[in-house]
Structures are given as structure tokens and as C-alpha cells.
Design a protein around this motif. Structure first.
Motif, mmCIF file in Angstrom:
data_model
loop_
_atom_site.group_PDB
_atom_site.id
_atom_site.type_symbol
_atom_site.label_atom_id
_atom_site.label_comp_id
_atom_site.label_asym_id
_atom_site.label_seq_id
_atom_site.Cartn_x
_atom_site.Cartn_y
_atom_site.Cartn_z
ATOM 1 N N ASP A 101 0.829 -1.205 0.000
ATOM 2 C CA ASP A 101 0.000 0.000 0.000
ATOM 3 C C ASP A 101 0.861 1.251 0.000
ATOM 4 N N PHE A 102 1.936 1.223 0.801
ATOM 5 C CA PHE A 102 2.834 2.375 0.853
ATOM 6 C C PHE A 102 3.467 2.630 -0.509
ATOM 7 N N TYR A 104 2.472 1.549 -3.458
ATOM 8 C CA TYR A 104 1.505 1.901 -4.500
ATOM 9 C C TYR A 104 1.114 3.374 -4.394
ATOM 10 N N GLY A 105 1.050 3.885 -3.165
ATOM 11 C CA GLY A 105 0.789 5.317 -2.998
ATOM 12 C C GLY A 105 1.894 6.159 -3.605
ATOM 13 N N TYR A 107 3.865 5.165 -6.029
ATOM 14 C CA TYR A 107 3.767 4.967 -7.479
ATOM 15 C C TYR A 107 2.710 5.898 -8.078
ATOM 16 N N THR A 108 1.562 5.981 -7.433
ATOM 17 C CA THR A 108 0.492 6.857 -7.912
ATOM 18 C C THR A 108 0.952 8.309 -7.926
ATOM 19 N N ASP A 109 1.673 8.709 -6.876
ATOM 20 C CA ASP A 109 2.223 10.058 -6.801
ATOM 21 C C ASP A 109 3.214 10.300 -7.936
#
Length: 290
Positions: A101-102, A104-105, A107-109
Motif C-alpha cells: 500500500d505504501f 503503490y501510494g 507509485y500513484t504520486d
């Protein structure tokens, strides 16, 4: 007294001010407290409009600069990348790290903003900060996670717009292998493999005794630089196919380096900041790397 490097960074519209005053805090002064050399007492202080000072705990040895992105005191860089990679690898082994989750956050950023805003100004240590995307893909099975690595690999091999220092920096041996090796892993395109292997085999930085100097204009045997040379060779060997005609040459070059390093290990089991200078202090980072 520690050396104070003041970086004036204005943070407009800050909504997290803890000031007791009615006025809203509109800016911060960030102070990088370098700390005493070798004592791991570096820290960061933050001063608001009202003169209130907030300070972090000790962060480590020699805090020399601060970069702010949004509300994060960080940047995309290899030191962050290898830590995220380690967390993801632990998660792949079944440990609960909340790394997916960390990551992927982050990555999205990256995809939504940071690549567009920052990547044109990146140096090679920033590019290597993406290596953890390989580990994220192995968890998500989403090939889009790999695209930023391929994009940065293409920047490395663009001969019309070269990004490598013509004086050759030893740390680039790791940065090149970390990104181009992964690019080859997912594309099977030999252009990445060839560039990576050439960078190692044709490096002018390895002395006849096997030790690496920092660069062509800095002929000193920097301890951490020799750690980077080790990392770069290991990364390359990991991705070079077993039947490749130059794989053995890379291994021989790496073995020569390791044999030279063993001779320079101190009685305490450490290596030094200047690795072949007995008067240089024993340094933790190079010891961990080797």
C-alpha cells in the motif's frame, strides 16, 4: 558546533500549523543541522512565522541538504528506493510490512505528478531511486509499474543526449546496472544489456590492483565508491544471461575487486573512508556495502 545550512522554503497555505496565534502560519524556514562528523547527530529544524522551532530526532551522519516536495521532506533517490525495495521483498516473503500500500501510494504520486514535475531535473542517483518498482510489479503483476524504469533506461542509453559524466563517476556503476538491468529483465532488449556491460568492462576507474578510484579527475579510492562498484557488478551479474559471452569477464573483474578489498579490511572488520589510507577513519556505510 554543527554547521547550519539554511534553506528558505516557503510553504503557502500550510494547514498543519500548531501555532497558538490566531494568524495563520504561511511559511517555514528549514535548517539542516549537519551534526558532528562521524557522530550521527544530524537533524532538521523547522521554524515557523512566529519563531517556534520544531526539530526532528537525530537522522544520521552529516545532513547536508533538505528537499521539500508538497508536505514531504524527501525526494526520489536511490537511498529511499533500496529501503522500499527491502520492505517489498519482506512482504513477498510473507511478512506484514504494509509495503504494498505504501509503495503503490508512491507509485500513484509518481505517475500523477512527480515524474512530470521533477524528472527533467533528476540526476542518476534519482533515476536509480525507481528500482523498487520492479518489486512492486512482482506483487501487483501490473506491467505499468515497470514503465518508469524503462523510460529512465532509455534516457541512460540516449547517445544524442548523454547524461553520464564524461569524467566517469564510480557511483554510476550501481545506478546504471540497477536501472538497465531491470529494463533488460522486462524487455529482453539487448540495447540495455550491452550498455550496462560496456559501462562495467570499459570503466577506466579500476586500478591495476583492483581498487576503484572516484573519477578520472578525483583519483582517490573513496570507500563508498568502492561499495557502489561492488553493487553495480552484482546487479549486472544478476541480469546477464548465463550463456552471455561477456558474463565471465564481468565476474573476473568483480572478483579482482573483491580480492583487493579483502586485503584492505581493517583489524576491526571495517573499511575506511579512503579505502587504502590507514590514517583514514573506519566508515560504516562502505563497511555495510561491501
Amino acid at each position: 558546533f554543527p554547521f547550519f545550512l539554511l534553506l528558505f522554503i516557503f510553504w503557502t497555505g500550510c494547514s498543519n500549523s500548531t501555532s497558538p496565534y490566531k494568524e495563520e502560519n504561511t511559511s517555514w524556514i528549514f535548517v539542516a543541522n549537519e551534526g558532528n562528523y562521524g557522530s550521527s547527530t544530524g537533524s532538521i529544524s523547522m521554524v515557523n512565522d512566529f519563531g517556534e522551532v520544531f526539530e526532528t530526532e537525530y537522522l544520521g551522519d552529516i545532513v547536508s541538504s533538505v528537499e521539500v516536495y508538497g508536505n514531504k521532506l524527501d525526494t526520489v533517490v536511490y537511498t529511499q528506493g533500496v529501503g522500499i525495495s527491502a520492505r517489498l521483498r519482506l512482504e513477498k516473503l510473507g511478512f506484514v510490512t504494509r509495503a504494498k500500500d505504501f509503495a503503490y501510494g508512491l507509485y500513484t504520486d509518481l505517475i500523477n505528478k512527480r515524474l512530470n514535475d521533477e524528472s527533467s531535473e533528476w540526476k542518476n542517483d534519482n533515476r536509480a531511486g525507481l528500482l523498487w518498482l520492479d518489486d512492486l510489479y512482482e506483487i501487483t503483476d501490473d506491467k505499468k509499474n515497470i514503465d518508469p524504469i524503462i523510460d529512465q533506461a532509455n534516457i541512460f542509453i540516449d547517445t544524442d543526449n548523454p547524461i553520464l559524466d564524461p569524467n566517469i563517476q564510480v557511483e554510476d556503476q550501481f545506478f546504471v546496472s540497477a536501472i538497465l538491468g531491470r529494463a533488460f529483465k522486462y524487455t529482453n532488449d539487448n540495447k540495455y544489456l550491452d550498455f550496462m556491460i560496456s559501462h562495467i568492462i570499459n570503466s577506466p576507474l579500476q586500478r591495476k590492483d583492483g581498487i576503484y578510484i572516484h573519477s578520472k579527475i578525483a583519483p582517490f579510492a573513496w570507500g563508498r565508491g568502492n561499495g557502489f562498484a561492488c553493487y553495480g557488478a552484482i546487479e549486472a551479474i544478476k541480469y546477464i544471461p548465463q550463456d552471455h559471452n561477456l558474463r565471465e569477464e564481468v565476474i573476473i573483474k568483480h572478483h579482482k575487486h573483491l580480492e583487493a578489498l579483502i586485503k584492505l579490511q581493517s583489524p576491526n572488520g571495517a573499511w575506511r573512508q579512503v579505502i587504502d589510507d590507514e590514517n583514514s577513519y573506519e566508515e560504516l556505510t562502505v563497511t555495510c556495502m561491501i
